[in-house]
Scaffold this motif. Sequence first.
Motif, PDB file in Angstrom:
ATOM      1  N   LYS A  10       0.637  -1.072   0.104  1.00 29.84           N
ATOM      2  CA  LYS A  10      -0.005  -0.007   0.174  1.00 29.84           C
ATOM      3  C   LYS A  10       1.021   1.212   0.085  1.00 29.84           C
ATOM      4  O   LYS A  10       1.624   1.498   1.155  1.00 29.84           O
ATOM      5  CB  LYS A  10      -0.820   0.137   1.138  1.00 29.84           C
ATOM      6  CG  LYS A  10      -1.795   1.180   1.206  1.00 29.84           C
ATOM      7  CD  LYS A  10      -2.727   1.455   2.369  1.00 29.84           C
ATOM      8  CE  LYS A  10      -3.718   2.394   2.256  1.00 29.84           C
ATOM      9  NZ  LYS A  10      -4.206   2.847   3.494  1.00 29.84           N
TER      10      LYS A  10
ATOM     11  N   SER B 138       2.257   5.021   0.351  1.00 30.61           N
ATOM     12  CA  SER B 138       1.974   6.084   1.121  1.00 30.61           C
ATOM     13  C   SER B 138       1.612   7.086   0.230  1.00 30.61           C
ATOM     14  O   SER B 138       2.318   7.322  -0.804  1.00 30.61           O
ATOM     15  CB  SER B 138       3.260   6.656   1.888  1.00 30.61           C
ATOM     16  OG  SER B 138       3.636   5.601   2.719  1.00 30.61           O
TER      17      SER B 138
ATOM     18  N   ARG C 277       3.573   0.458   2.670  1.00 34.98           N
ATOM     19  CA  ARG C 277       3.550  -0.625   3.690  1.00 34.98           C
ATOM     20  C   ARG C 277       2.765  -1.993   3.289  1.00 34.98           C
ATOM     21  O   ARG C 277       2.369  -1.957   2.332  1.00 34.98           O
ATOM     22  CB  ARG C 277       2.675   0.166   5.004  1.00 34.98           C
ATOM     23  CG  ARG C 277       3.049   1.186   5.811  1.00 34.98           C
ATOM     24  CD  ARG C 277       2.446   1.730   6.821  1.00 34.98           C
ATOM     25  NE  ARG C 277       2.994   2.941   7.421  1.00 34.98           N
ATOM     26  CZ  ARG C 277       4.007   2.869   8.220  1.00 34.98           C
ATOM     27  NH1 ARG C 277       4.727   1.547   8.503  1.00 34.98           N
ATOM     28  NH2 ARG C 277       4.458   4.119   8.708  1.00 34.98           N
TER      29      ARG C 277
ATOM     30  N   LYS D 289       0.371  -4.731   3.005  1.00 36.67           N
ATOM     31  CA  LYS D 289      -0.927  -4.864   3.576  1.00 36.67           C
ATOM     32  C   LYS D 289      -1.035  -6.311   3.599  1.00 36.67           C
ATOM     33  O   LYS D 289      -2.141  -6.640   4.558  1.00 36.67           O
ATOM     34  CB  LYS D 289      -1.705  -4.402   2.541  1.00 36.67           C
ATOM     35  CG  LYS D 289      -3.098  -3.462   2.821  1.00 36.67           C
ATOM     36  CD  LYS D 289      -3.664  -3.021   1.767  1.00 36.67           C
ATOM     37  CE  LYS D 289      -5.264  -2.927   2.200  1.00 36.67           C
ATOM     38  NZ  LYS D 289      -5.911  -2.273   1.200  1.00 36.67           N
TER      39      LYS D 289
ATOM     40  N   SER E 282      -1.518  12.537  13.554  1.00 32.62           N
ATOM     41  CA  SER E 282      -1.899  11.580  12.786  1.00 32.62           C
ATOM     42  C   SER E 282      -3.075  10.820  13.452  1.00 32.62           C
ATOM     43  O   SER E 282      -3.147  10.528  14.429  1.00 32.62           O
ATOM     44  CB  SER E 282      -0.473  10.543  13.012  1.00 32.62           C
ATOM     45  OG  SER E 282      -1.136   9.388  12.364  1.00 32.62           O
TER      46      SER E 282
ATOM     47  N   LEU F  36      -5.698   7.692  12.756  1.00 32.68           N
ATOM     48  CA  LEU F  36      -5.661   6.462  12.284  1.00 32.68           C
ATOM     49  C   LEU F  36      -7.185   6.396  11.901  1.00 32.68           C
ATOM     50  O   LEU F  36      -8.083   6.207  12.454  1.00 32.68           O
ATOM     51  CB  LEU F  36      -5.456   5.454  13.309  1.00 32.68           C
ATOM     52  CG  LEU F  36      -4.029   5.491  13.789  1.00 32.68           C
ATOM     53  CD1 LEU F  36      -3.935   4.459  14.956  1.00 32.68           C
ATOM     54  CD2 LEU F  36      -3.366   5.368  12.721  1.00 32.68           C
ATOM     55  N   GLU F  37      -7.334   6.187  10.306  1.00 30.26           N
ATOM     56  CA  GLU F  37      -8.592   5.976   9.656  1.00 30.26           C
ATOM     57  C   GLU F  37      -8.771   4.656   9.173  1.00 30.26           C
ATOM     58  O   GLU F  37      -7.529   4.159   9.126  1.00 30.26           O
ATOM     59  CB  GLU F  37      -8.659   7.132   8.682  1.00 30.26           C
ATOM     60  CG  GLU F  37      -8.841   8.445   9.184  1.00 30.26           C
ATOM     61  CD  GLU F  37      -9.932   9.044   9.744  1.00 30.26           C
ATOM     62  OE1 GLU F  37     -10.677   8.292   9.791  1.00 30.26           O
ATOM     63  OE2 GLU F  37      -9.503   9.862  10.754  1.00 30.26           O
ATOM     64  N   ARG F  38      -9.644   4.244   8.842  1.00 30.32           N
ATOM     65  CA  ARG F  38      -9.823   2.859   8.099  1.00 30.32           C
ATOM     66  C   ARG F  38      -9.020   2.665   6.729  1.00 30.32           C
ATOM     67  O   ARG F  38      -8.543   1.963   6.368  1.00 30.32           O
ATOM     68  CB  ARG F  38     -11.334   2.686   7.814  1.00 30.32           C
ATOM     69  CG  ARG F  38     -11.588   1.117   7.677  1.00 30.32           C
ATOM     70  CD  ARG F  38     -13.049   1.048   7.792  1.00 30.32           C
ATOM     71  NE  ARG F  38     -13.477  -0.392   8.220  1.00 30.32           N
ATOM     72  CZ  ARG F  38     -14.562  -0.678   8.508  1.00 30.32           C
ATOM     73  NH1 ARG F  38     -15.371  -0.168   8.446  1.00 30.32           N
ATOM     74  NH2 ARG F  38     -14.511  -2.222   8.901  1.00 30.32           N
ATOM     75  N   SER F  39      -8.852   3.955   5.952  1.00 24.74           N
ATOM     76  CA  SER F  39      -8.282   4.108   4.844  1.00 24.74           C
ATOM     77  C   SER F  39      -6.751   4.164   5.186  1.00 24.74           C
ATOM     78  O   SER F  39      -6.095   4.175   4.333  1.00 24.74           O
ATOM     79  CB  SER F  39      -8.731   5.188   4.046  1.00 24.74           C
ATOM     80  OG  SER F  39      -8.521   6.552   4.728  1.00 24.74           O
ATOM     81  N   GLY F  40      -6.235   4.237   6.199  1.00 26.08           N
ATOM     82  CA  GLY F  40      -4.824   4.482   6.752  1.00 26.08           C
ATOM     83  C   GLY F  40      -4.738   5.856   7.361  1.00 26.08           C
ATOM     84  O   GLY F  40      -5.866   6.460   7.778  1.00 26.08           O
ATOM     85  N   SER F  41      -3.352   6.186   7.793  1.00 22.67           N
ATOM     86  CA  SER F  41      -3.145   7.332   8.630  1.00 22.67           C
ATOM     87  C   SER F  41      -3.616   8.614   7.987  1.00 22.67           C
ATOM     88  O   SER F  41      -2.937   8.815   6.706  1.00 22.67           O
ATOM     89  CB  SER F  41      -1.787   7.331   9.236  1.00 22.67           C
ATOM     90  OG  SER F  41      -1.446   6.280  10.106  1.00 22.67           O
ATOM     91  N   GLN F  42      -4.064   9.688   8.503  1.00 26.43           N
ATOM     92  CA  GLN F  42      -4.307  11.025   7.885  1.00 26.43           C
ATOM     93  C   GLN F  42      -3.443  11.967   8.726  1.00 26.43           C
ATOM     94  O   GLN F  42      -3.631  11.871   9.915  1.00 26.43           O
ATOM     95  CB  GLN F  42      -5.746  11.378   7.868  1.00 26.43           C
ATOM     96  CG  GLN F  42      -6.597  10.252   6.966  1.00 26.43           C
ATOM     97  CD  GLN F  42      -6.089  10.267   5.619  1.00 26.43           C
ATOM     98  OE1 GLN F  42      -5.923  11.401   5.024  1.00 26.43           O
ATOM     99  NE2 GLN F  42      -5.933   9.174   5.102  1.00 26.43           N
TER     100      GLN F  42
END
Length: 170
Positions: free
Chosen positions: A31, A33, A125, A127, A152, A154-160
């Motif tokens: 996945k 970044s 990263r 997956k 940072s 943590l969202e379902r889609s990844g870190s925002q």
Amino acid sequence: MRLFYAIFPPREVQAALSQAQEKLRGYRGWKPSPPHQLHITLLFLGEQPPERLPELRRIGREVAARVRAFEVELGGTGYFPPSGSPRVWFVKASGEGLEPLAAALQQALPDLKAAPFKPHLTLARKKGPAPRVGPLLMNIRFHAKAVCLVESKLERSGSQYRVLEQFPLG
């Protein structure tokens, strides 16, 4: 709040790195970044209460003011861990101000248990099961001009990431 101090490369460097991420096409399990989130973490602060923000801002400002702007070089790619099944694909970073910045931030926050500083930008990263991408030599340079305090989420889609404040280098 989940926080860290970081240096973000300019947009043109992020764009060049996103081209390197194209190497991942056809490699399942990685996945990439998001290019606008590519950064060099100087110190991961972990979960911090909002009441600590003034102190963290002061420390960022004071430490950044003591280090002059410097050139960062992005070299070859590598993996964490270096052998076995990789979890992170990164590009190595070097520059005369990176170690002093990371060390000064750590010294200013002795209550944090930090991992040893290994300057890099995470390109992707893992997956799931993922093969190793062949090595790349970036040979990209940019001037680091500021340290950022970043939140940072943590969202379902990844870190925002959200930059809370930028501290110009001295």
